[in-house]
Write an enzyme that holds these catalytic residues in place. Structure first.
Site, PDB file in Angstrom:
ATOM      1  N   ASP A 409      55.349  34.639  46.382  1.00 16.79           N
ATOM      2  CA  ASP A 409      54.696  35.158  46.615  1.00 16.79           C
ATOM      3  C   ASP A 409      55.143  36.745  47.677  1.00 16.79           C
ATOM      4  O   ASP A 409      55.376  36.666  48.322  1.00 16.79           O
ATOM      5  CB  ASP A 409      53.695  34.218  47.786  1.00 16.79           C
ATOM      6  N   GLU A 462      54.970  37.369  42.551  1.00 16.38           N
ATOM      7  CA  GLU A 462      54.240  38.002  41.793  1.00 16.38           C
ATOM      8  C   GLU A 462      54.188  39.862  42.832  1.00 16.38           C
ATOM      9  O   GLU A 462      54.440  39.649  44.076  1.00 16.38           O
ATOM     10  CB  GLU A 462      53.223  37.272  43.027  1.00 16.38           C
TER      11      GLU A 462
END
Length: 732
Positions: A409, A462
């Site tokens: 993330d 990401e």
């Protein structure tokens, strides 16, 4: 048993400071005071038993030797014997009460070895969870738990818990020198006991902290760590062997992103093992991606503000029940990806922040150590032990829970020192640039170590910028990820769909631009949870028009996503056209499946997965420019585009998408070859809730040149619809 007086040998002398600090549990080396120590030809035994009425040493032969109270709860006796290999204690707490026999925690050698300490100092302990934390152990025939924690700037460390009445004086840890590790073996504590570390910080303040390496925790809002061990027996050897032999780049990957607590609220890991597995298998997805399951205090963070990096959230069950869920998914042929959050962590007083009274896991300089958007701390990955904590954590999930990949993330926030910062709020790197060199090195180490230790897994970034080399190997200077989320494709295409169809011709490049850079990285095409929260509404409602037009647009968009080069990911609820914004508190509105438009969207996704599985052209050469060709990519006036995909054998699949609200009849496109072609999917079919405009399942390519190709065909293109064609020879 006979009590005998203590022989007349001298007691090992200690200063008042050592005795006083030991009595309060604030001495850095309690093992040098308590327990048995050879001195002057005898053995001095000390123990800490505050408020005891009488204490005696129980020798191995059963002899009880009374001890004398020496200082503030410390009892002592000198034994006229050259050594004392083991002993126990007999404590009478109040006059006239029955005595209690206890094990002496300070008679045991350290449970963590020199090699472990060396690797921790070097930041190279890839199995850190086996060294630090709480571990059930049996030492010298005594069952208990060993506790070890890294707190290099602490003045003292105690372990408190349900086993000692939360009185940390009884179980102070010893410092293991320059490693910064503190350790003690406590007889008695076992599975399910709750504990914390009570730390006397460098600032002189005592704080109760959850164990950074805890493998289980109390159900929030409680914050204690829980002693646990695993006796789970995996059954996925075949899955792991096939995974190791496979190639993710050329394999099919259709991912269903899930927030476990709200998929069907009330289900735990064990129930999800049945219901989620059955659903994902029925829908034809190859993988689930679990939003973070690491322990977190605030459910509204969806797991992205982690306080227990090694502890699966106890909201849904035990760690072994999570293992059962993953094992069951593997048994059904479904891979498991896990969201992982090494970019930042929350400031909760009882967790990682200022762990030993100093900025330890986080940067001390707020320009590097605090995130201005999220109100969180940022890891100091330039510190060996912190980098090790995170790299080992990646290995932990891959090895202990058999997950098949980590989606990392907020990578963009880790790559740039000026991320979300104004001038003056950030410090350039040693070259004067904005790149965070420490985080870049950490990400390279994390990906390289993960691929080395867990064959066949995928590491997914990401990453929302154009940082070069995200999926380039580390030995070629890249970050080493296997895939990168194509955020550009997502934002461009969603912006296009937000336009009224009559205006889309002016935005056609937003549909086609992704192919300009498609082969610069290995991409996943995400339609993630971030696009259906915080006022963004549902994916269904992003398009203009009435319910039918919005549903048709969503269906054509999903068909475009499934046939575009790259791997596919959709967030739960998108597959049945959820009409409202997702809420983790409400769960998914499964009742919508009573209505044809929603049931039709779900059937379309099921069929898209089936068509993709049947025809490898739709996934096999995602990263090969030879696997894609535009047939007509510039027909902005009709809001259409058509392209061909090819598999390793050269067999084609043709895709035509019409994002206009008008049907186009007699629409001619070139085809890669002549003969009959089958319409294997039409997103406007009545079974999906469509209007039924199509080509009756079969068309014939004429030998009529078009756009440099020898064959072409006339099609009926449905409004806001997509069709997929394959040569009939592939099925007939």
């Amino acid at each position: 048993m006979t009590e005998t007086p203590a022989p007349a040998v001298p007691v090992m002398p200690l200063g008042e400071h050592e005795l006083g600090a030991t009595a309060t549990g604030s001495y850095h080396d309690p093992h040098s005071v308590l327990g048995a120590h050879e001195y002057a030809g005898g053995v001095t035994v000390r123990t800490l038993a505050p408020l005891a009425h009488e204490v005696a040493v129980l020798l191995p032969d059963g002899t009880a030797v009374p001890m004398e109270h020496e200082y503030d709860g410390i009892w002592v006796v000198a034994l006229a014997r050259p050594e004392l290999p083991s002993h126990r204690l007999r404590v009478t707490w109040t006059q006239g009460a029955e005595p209690v026999e206890l094990e002496e925690p300070y008679r045991f050698l350290p449970t963590i070895g020199e090699l472990d300490l060396h690797l921790i100092r070097e930041g190279r302990h890839e199995e850190l969870w086996r060294a630090l934390g709480a571990h059930l152990a049996t030492l010298d025939g005594v069952e208990g738990t060993s506790f070890a924690v890294w707190a290099p700037n602490a003045r003292a460390v105690q372990v408190v818990g349900s086993f000692n009445g939360w009185d940390g004086r009884l179980h102070a840890l010893r410092s293991l020198g320059a490693s910064g590790v503190w350790e003690v073996f406590v007889p008695g504590p076992g599975e399910g006991d709750v504990y914390k570390f009570r730390i006397l910080g460098a600032d002189g303040v005592w704080r109760d902290k959850a164990d950074p390496m805890a493998r289980f925790a109390e159900v929030p809002p409680a914050t204690g760590s829980v002693i646990t061990h695993s006796d789970f027996e995996w059954t996925d050897d075949h899955w792991l062997a096939e995974r190791a032999a496979g190639d993710p780049l050329s394999s099919r990957m259709s991912v269903y992103e899930v927030h476990l607590p709200s998929w069907r609220p009330g289900l735990g890991y064990r129930e999800l093992a049945t219901e989620l597995t059955d659903y994902v298998r029925e829908m034809g997805f190859t993988h689930v991606e679990l939003m973070p399951v690491s322990e977190h205090p605030f459910g509204g963070s969806w797991g992205y503000q982690v306080t227990g990096y090694y502890a699966p959230t106890s909201r849904l069950g035990s760690p072994d029940e999570l293992r059962h869920l993953i094992d069951t998914l593997h048994g059904a042929g479904i891979g498991v990806l896990l969201d992982w959050v090494p970019a930042h962590f929350p400031k909760d007083e009882w967790a990682l922040g200022r762990f030993d009274g100093t900025p330890l896991y986080e940067h001390a300089d707020p320009r590097r150590g605090e995130h201005p958007d999220w109100g969180t701390y940022i890891f100091d990955t330039g510190r060996n032990e912190v980098r090790n904590f995170l790299v080992a954590n990646a290995c932990y999930w891959l090895e202990e829970f058999h997950v098949d990949g980590l989606r990392v993330d907020a990578v963009a926030s880790m790559l740039y020192l000026d991320y979300s910062r104004e001038d003056g709020q950030w410090v350039p790197n040693r070259h004067g640039g904005r790149e965070d060199l420490e985080n870049i090195a950490f990400l390279q180490e994390a990906t390289a170590t993960a691929y080395k230790r867990a064959p066949g897994i995928v590491m997914i970034a990401e990453e929302s910028t154009s940082f070069p080399g995200v999926t380039r190997p580390t030995d070629a200077g890249g970050l080493g990820f296997g895939f990168k989320w194509n955020m550009g494709w997502m934002h461009d295409t969603l912006q296009y769909l937000g336009q009224d169809p009559v205006h889309r011709q002016h935005h056609h490049g937003e549909l086609t631009f992704s192919m300009v850079y498609q082969y610069s990285e290995n991409f996943v095409l995400p339609l993630s949870h971030d696009e259906v929260v915080h006022g963004k509404g549902s994916l269904l409602r992003k398009a203009p028009g009435d319910d039918w037009q919005q549903a048709a647009t969503l269906r054509s968009y999903l068909a475009f996503q499934w046939t575009h080069p790259g791997k596919q990911l959709v967030f739960m609820g998108i597959e049945f056209a959820q009409g409202t914004e997702w809420s983790e508190q409400a769960g998914l509105p499964w009742w919508l499946l009573e209505y044809p438009l929603h049931r039709g969207a779900q059937q379309l996704v099921r069929d898209l997965n089936a068509v993709q599985e049947e025809f490898p052209a739709l996934y096999e050469r995602d990263q090969d420019p030879g696997g894609f060709e535009w047939l007509i990519g510039d027909d902005a006036a009709h809001n259409t585009l058509s392209f061909a995909r090819r598999d390793a054998a050269g067999d084609p699949v043709v895709v035509v998408v019409n994002f206009s609200a008008e049907p186009w009849h007699e629409y001619r496109i070139p085809l890669p070859e002549g003969g009959d072609w089958l319409e294997v999917l039409n997103s406007d079919a009545p079974v999906y809730g469509g209007s039924g405009v199509g080509n009756l399942g079969r068309v014939h390519a004429e030998q009529l040149p078009l756009h440099g190709r020898e064959h072409s065909v006339r099609l009926s293109l449905p409004p806001l619809g997509a069709v997929i064609l394959v040569p009939s020879r592939l099925r007939d």
